[in-house]
Scaffold this active site. Structure first.
Site, PDB file in Angstrom:
ATOM      1  N   LYS A 117     -36.722  13.456 -26.492  1.00 55.35           N
ATOM      2  CA  LYS A 117     -35.905  14.660 -26.590  1.00 55.35           C
ATOM      3  C   LYS A 117     -36.447  15.549 -27.715  1.00 55.35           C
ATOM      4  O   LYS A 117     -36.757  15.068 -28.794  1.00 55.35           O
ATOM      5  CB  LYS A 117     -34.451  14.269 -26.868  1.00 55.35           C
ATOM      6  CG  LYS A 117     -33.434  15.353 -26.585  1.00 55.35           C
ATOM      7  CD  LYS A 117     -32.027  14.788 -26.681  1.00 55.35           C
ATOM      8  CE  LYS A 117     -30.986  15.838 -26.343  1.00 55.35           C
ATOM      9  NZ  LYS A 117     -29.615  15.318 -26.411  1.00 55.35           N
ATOM     10  N   GLU A 135     -15.028   8.391 -19.721  1.00 53.86           N
ATOM     11  CA  GLU A 135     -13.647   8.777 -20.023  1.00 53.86           C
ATOM     12  C   GLU A 135     -12.632   7.866 -19.353  1.00 53.86           C
ATOM     13  O   GLU A 135     -11.588   7.550 -19.939  1.00 53.86           O
ATOM     14  CB  GLU A 135     -13.405  10.234 -19.599  1.00 53.86           C
ATOM     15  CG  GLU A 135     -14.143  11.258 -20.440  1.00 53.86           C
ATOM     16  CD  GLU A 135     -15.579  11.481 -19.993  1.00 53.86           C
ATOM     17  OE1 GLU A 135     -16.281  12.277 -20.629  1.00 53.86           O
ATOM     18  OE2 GLU A 135     -16.001  10.855 -18.977  1.00 53.86           O
ATOM     19  N   ARG A 164     -11.658  13.872 -15.695  1.00 53.39           N
ATOM     20  CA  ARG A 164     -12.319  12.769 -14.997  1.00 53.39           C
ATOM     21  C   ARG A 164     -11.556  11.463 -15.152  1.00 53.39           C
ATOM     22  O   ARG A 164     -11.873  10.478 -14.478  1.00 53.39           O
ATOM     23  CB  ARG A 164     -13.749  12.621 -15.527  1.00 53.39           C
ATOM     24  CG  ARG A 164     -14.574  13.854 -15.248  1.00 53.39           C
ATOM     25  CD  ARG A 164     -16.028  13.659 -15.558  1.00 53.39           C
ATOM     26  NE  ARG A 164     -16.309  13.503 -16.966  1.00 53.39           N
ATOM     27  CZ  ARG A 164     -17.534  13.569 -17.489  1.00 53.39           C
ATOM     28  NH1 ARG A 164     -18.566  13.759 -16.705  1.00 53.39           N
ATOM     29  NH2 ARG A 164     -17.724  13.439 -18.779  1.00 53.39           N
TER      30      ARG A 164
END
Length: 649
Positions: free
Chosen positions: A293, A379, A407
């Protein structure tokens, strides 16, 4: 690197990239030209994001991977589906949107995520994580049903692989004979053995046609063996390959695993992608690509977050143009309040789903590391995990963005509310969120939580009220509760105490008295309500302004008083239709106030999706600024024409 950034970033000397308008142009290039193209693409993206802000680190990490995919596969006929979309900027530059990349995340410009309405090269819109494998499988099955033979490529990051949905999709895909290519972009998992020459060689070997043919022949032979020997032979082949490559987990889920390979090395990427494209394997394939990244931009490589999300910045130095905050951020006020309560109560614990700094939980963790839990992008698990702790007498605070809590809605109802468990939901990013756009707006929490029986639902009008509500939530031990607040800075107008004061549950407060119009506000639109009241006063109408504080339970005494004493009553909330206004209007209707001629007007988000813009512009578009509230009140008084809240002009 600095001189090259200056060369391409400032002078835009990108000769090879200038010849590539779309992936078809890219496929005419020689493989030897692709490293130069990748370098120019990387610098072009750095230059663009330096002027617009956005997600930088993720895109930098997939530059070579993006180039390789578009070079090998026939997009857009071959479907390329990106997970989340944080990493899609290089993809956008290569797919006929380079001339608009300077409008990224700006009003009327390109979205910061993939979106079907923007380009034929975006077959699936994504801004929440862990959806690409499910969507890709859907595309693959639809292709098979239609008798087509195009490829479907789903890219998913290691962070997204923490969510259960990804494993549900892999489990389903592994049990089917539908050809799907999944690329795991691994930039942080550390699940891979060292990537080197041997790994690359093995990956090329097992993805090549000779190996596939031998494997097919072996499967034919194995299938003729007695059942016990057939099972043993299959396991021997799987574990032998898993031992060499590390892919046993994915093999067990039914995927043919290839990797790990260096996601920045074209000599690794291209042969494997070609082999997978050309093979006739009749099932899902997973290519494990290890990337970095922030790759290729030194300030991003050195930053702790790899420049995941940035504001405008200087290309050469990497210094971001961040204005000093004028007031504390709401999430930090929450953290201050929770820390103060946790010092007095060792049963308080905090959970977040991969958003520690965005929710303020990182500050709580500094003082209480053993009482802080980051469950990753999970979640559903996080909510039920909190429910389990609540069963044992702990006081869990589930800090989750409004848009992400959606979600876990089933878990909120079944695992928390039905069992009357005192999980405290801290809902950040409630309301408009500016450049992140429609996918990240906290539009619906008032509606989807307000309909749950026995839920305490609070919304502070300022940072002091937020501290009071955190203190109040610690006393709610017989049912779930929630506090919603917006993204960004608080008012900065008041000194904050060390601890908040417990409020009376279900009681609002009157801020300003009047006799013609009543405005009942929930949340931080209270300031605009007061400004609207001033504008009404200039027209000769006095206005009562009240702060509801609670959406549930409603302060029915306050609502009754406002309805009895005023001809016009407005509710104001930064939320969708079906939220606070619906709860109030339901009460008023059942009590017969509309039969007596009360003029009621709900002021909420319009019944449309509001695209990325500045928050102030979004609020104006929604009619939720002072001018919009004033116009709605004036129209109710018969003195003007208001735009209905169900549309945007």
């Amino acid at each position: 690197m600095e001189s090259r950034v200056s060369q391409y970033g400032h002078n835009r000397q990108t000769p090879l990239l200038d010849t590539v308008k779309n992936p078809a142009d890219l496929r005419t290039l020689e493989e030897s030209q692709l490293p130069q193209l990748a370098e120019e693409l990387r610098l072009d993206m750095i230059n663009a994001v330096s002027r617009t802000g956005g997600h930088l680190g993720a895109g930098l990490g997939v530059v070579e991977l993006t180039v390789a995919i578009h070079h090998v596969f026939n997009t857009p006929d071959d479907k390329l589906i990106w997970d989340v979309g944080h990493q899609c900027y290089p993809h956008k530059i290569l797919t006929e949107r380079r001339d608009r990349i300077g409008t990224l995340r700006q009003g009327g410009g390109l979205s910061g995520f993939t979106t079907r309405k923007e380009s034929i090269y975006d077959p699936f819109g994504a801004a929440h994580s862990s959806t690409s494998i499910s969507a890709g499988l859907g595309y693959a099955v639809a292709r098979d049903l239609a008798g087509k033979d195009n490829n479907v490529i789903s890219v998913i990051g290691d962070g997204s692989m923490t969510a259960g949905m990804a494993y549900e999709a892999m489990n389903n895909a592994g049990a089917m004979n539908s050809r799907l290519i999944v690329i795991l972009n691994d930039n942080d998992m550390s699940i891979a053995p060292p990537v080197g020459a041997l790994s690359a060689y093995l990956s090329r070997l097992i993805s090549a046609k000779p190996y596939q043919s031998m494997r097919h022949m072996a499967k034919e032979i194995i299938s003729k063996l007695p059942p016990r020997l057939e099972t043993a032979a299959k396991r021997a082949e799987e574990y032998a390959r898993g031992f060499l490559t590390g892919g046993t987990l994915f093999e067990e889920l039914g995927f043919f695993y290839i990797g790990p390979i260096d996601g920045h090395d074209f000599s690794h990427l291209l042969p494997v992608l070609k082999n997978v494209r050309d093979c006739n394997y009749d099932g899902p394939v997973l290519i494990h690509a290890v990337t970095q990244k922030g790759k290729g931009y030194e300030p991003a490589e050195k930053a702790a977050d790899k420049y995941h999300g940035v504001s405008k910045f200087d290309v050469v130095s990497g210094k971001q143009e961040k204005s000093p905050p004028k007031a504390p951020l709401y999430q930090n006020v929450f953290a201050k309040a929770l820390i103060a309560e946790a010092r007095e109560d060792d049963k308080i614990v905090a959970m977040t789903a991969a958003m520690p700094s965005g929710t303020g939980i990182n500050l709580f963790e500094e003082e209480f590391p053993d009482r802080t839990f980051d469950v990753g992008i999970a979640e559903q698990h996080g909510v039920t995990f909190c429910a389990g702790m609540a069963c044992e007498g702990y006081k869990p605070y589930a800090a989750i963005y409004s848009t992400f809590l959606q979600r876990a809605y089933d878990q909120v109802i079944h695992d928390v509310a039905i069992q009357s468990l005192p999980v405290r939901f801290i809902i950040d990013r409630a309301g408009m969120v500016g450049a992140d756009g429609v996918t990240h707006q906290g539009s619906y929490d008032l509606a989807y939580l307000g309909c749950i029986p026995d839920m305490v639902l609070m919304a502070p009008s300022d940072e002091l009220e937020l501290m009071h509500m955190v203190a109040t939530s610690t006393t709610i031990n017989d049912r779930p509760s929630a506090i919603r607040f917006p993204r960004g800075e608080a008012t900065g107008r008041m000194a904050l105490p060390e601890r908040g004061t417990v409020l009376e549950i279900g009681k609002g407060r009157v801020i300003r008295e009047g006799k013609h119009v009543a405005i009942l506000a929930l949340g931080t639109r209270l300031d605009d309500c007061l400004k609207a009241a001033e504008k009404l006063a200039a027209r000769g109408y006095t206005t009562t302004v009240a702060d509801a504080r609670f959406a549930k339970p409603l302060d029915v005494d306050l609502i009754r008083d406002l309805a009895n004493k005023h001809d016009v009553l407005l509710t104001v909330e930064e939320g969708s239709i079906g939220g606070f206004s619906s709860l109030v209007s339901n009460y008023l209707a059942n009590e017969g106030f509309f039969d007596k001629g009360l003029k009621f007007r709900p002021v909420c988000m319009p019944d449309v999706f509001i695209d990325h813009e500045s928050p102030a512009t979004q609020l104006a578009q929604a009619g939720l600024d002072a001018e919009g509230i004033f116009n709605r009140a004036l129209a109710a008084l018969g003195q003007g024409v208001a735009r209905p809240s169900s549309s945007i002009a």
